[in-house]
Motif scaffolding. Sequence first.
Motif, PDB file in Angstrom:
ATOM      1  N   MET A 136       0.812  -1.216   0.000  1.00  0.00           N
ATOM      2  CA  MET A 136       0.000   0.000   0.000  1.00  0.00           C
ATOM      3  C   MET A 136       0.848   1.270   0.000  1.00  0.00           C
ATOM      4  O   MET A 136       0.434   2.307  -0.519  1.00  0.00           O
ATOM      5  N   GLY A 137       2.040   1.222   0.608  1.00  0.00           N
ATOM      6  CA  GLY A 137       2.913   2.384   0.624  1.00  0.00           C
ATOM      7  C   GLY A 137       2.389   3.542   1.452  1.00  0.00           C
ATOM      8  O   GLY A 137       2.670   4.706   1.138  1.00  0.00           O
ATOM      9  N   GLU A 138       1.633   3.233   2.501  1.00  0.00           N
ATOM     10  CA  GLU A 138       1.064   4.259   3.371  1.00  0.00           C
ATOM     11  C   GLU A 138       1.665   4.134   4.776  1.00  0.00           C
ATOM     12  O   GLU A 138       1.829   3.032   5.288  1.00  0.00           O
ATOM     13  N   ARG A 139       1.977   5.289   5.389  1.00  0.00           N
ATOM     14  CA  ARG A 139       2.546   5.285   6.734  1.00  0.00           C
ATOM     15  C   ARG A 139       1.564   4.663   7.720  1.00  0.00           C
ATOM     16  O   ARG A 139       0.361   4.952   7.687  1.00  0.00           O
ATOM     17  N   GLN A 140       2.085   3.791   8.588  1.00  0.00           N
ATOM     18  CA  GLN A 140       1.303   3.151   9.643  1.00  0.00           C
ATOM     19  C   GLN A 140       0.047   2.468   9.079  1.00  0.00           C
ATOM     20  O   GLN A 140      -0.999   2.445   9.716  1.00  0.00           O
ATOM     21  N   TRP A 141       0.188   1.877   7.902  1.00  0.00           N
ATOM     22  CA  TRP A 141      -0.976   1.295   7.249  1.00  0.00           C
ATOM     23  C   TRP A 141      -1.599   0.166   8.067  1.00  0.00           C
ATOM     24  O   TRP A 141      -2.822   0.090   8.193  1.00  0.00           O
ATOM     25  N   VAL A 142      -0.785  -0.712   8.622  1.00  0.00           N
ATOM     26  CA  VAL A 142      -1.332  -1.823   9.401  1.00  0.00           C
ATOM     27  C   VAL A 142      -2.173  -1.292  10.550  1.00  0.00           C
ATOM     28  O   VAL A 142      -3.280  -1.779  10.809  1.00  0.00           O
ATOM     29  N   ARG A 143      -1.668  -0.280  11.246  1.00  0.00           N
ATOM     30  CA  ARG A 143      -2.411   0.294  12.375  1.00  0.00           C
ATOM     31  C   ARG A 143      -3.710   0.942  11.889  1.00  0.00           C
ATOM     32  O   ARG A 143      -4.768   0.773  12.507  1.00  0.00           O
ATOM     33  N   ARG A 144      -3.651   1.666  10.798  1.00  0.00           N
ATOM     34  CA  ARG A 144      -4.835   2.346  10.283  1.00  0.00           C
ATOM     35  C   ARG A 144      -5.888   1.344   9.814  1.00  0.00           C
ATOM     36  O   ARG A 144      -7.076   1.509  10.077  1.00  0.00           O
ATOM     37  N   PHE A 145      -5.446   0.325   9.105  1.00  0.00           N
ATOM     38  CA  PHE A 145      -6.372  -0.703   8.628  1.00  0.00           C
ATOM     39  C   PHE A 145      -7.018  -1.421   9.808  1.00  0.00           C
ATOM     40  O   PHE A 145      -8.228  -1.673   9.824  1.00  0.00           O
ATOM     41  N   THR A 146      -6.222  -1.746  10.812  1.00  0.00           N
ATOM     42  CA  THR A 146      -6.743  -2.431  11.988  1.00  0.00           C
ATOM     43  C   THR A 146      -7.743  -1.563  12.729  1.00  0.00           C
ATOM     44  O   THR A 146      -8.808  -2.035  13.151  1.00  0.00           O
TER      45      THR A 146
END
Length: 222
Positions: A136-146
């Motif tokens: 995805m190339g987005e900062r803190q993506w895992v946290r945001r998705f979760t």
Amino acid sequence: MKLLSVNLGRPKAVPYTDNPEGVTGIDKRPVEGPVRAAAPGPKGVGGSGLAGDAVCKREHHGGDEQAVYAVAREDLDAWERELGRQLPNGTFGENLTTEGIDVSGALIGERWRIGSEVVLEVSSGRIPCVTFQGHMGERQWVRRFTRSGGSGAYLRVIEPGEIRAGDPVEIVHRPDHDVTAALLFRAVTTERVLLPRLLAAGDALHSEVRAWALKYVEEQGA
């Protein structure tokens, strides 16, 4: 309710995956024509439930209980607005992009008929990983998705056959409990206190998740 696209991925070398072989199949693209869906076999041995779709790290992906991954187009549209960029079908590494279905709100054990042949059964939500974040190339993506709670849903193949973009989707069975893919996702990521509730899904619950829930209940009772 319908299937907007069937998305397949081929092995691709990338710098961000935690796969020791350095390749991933997360970059999925819509394909034309029918695609055969079938139960792929046990996790660690079986790959994707869709013919032509690559599963490159079978330790954590693929197998009968994670044969097919679905995401609602409505969820992709919401993320487009938040991220300010286009997210074509397949961007989340999903095999199926749907319209008119609350995928994350689907019940564990819920069954969908797609087209005239295939029946799939919801088994769990998706847990994001470092490969997803890199893709995805987005900062803190895992946290945001979760934090969003919109996990999408993994499904088993109950009745094999062919599917294609445009096929109607019909919910042919809804179990008598309240355990959704989104609830399961919260229980295994941010709210472990919810784990005992997952056991209400019975045999339809992903076997690994059932083991986590039972272990939690045992630890709390000790």
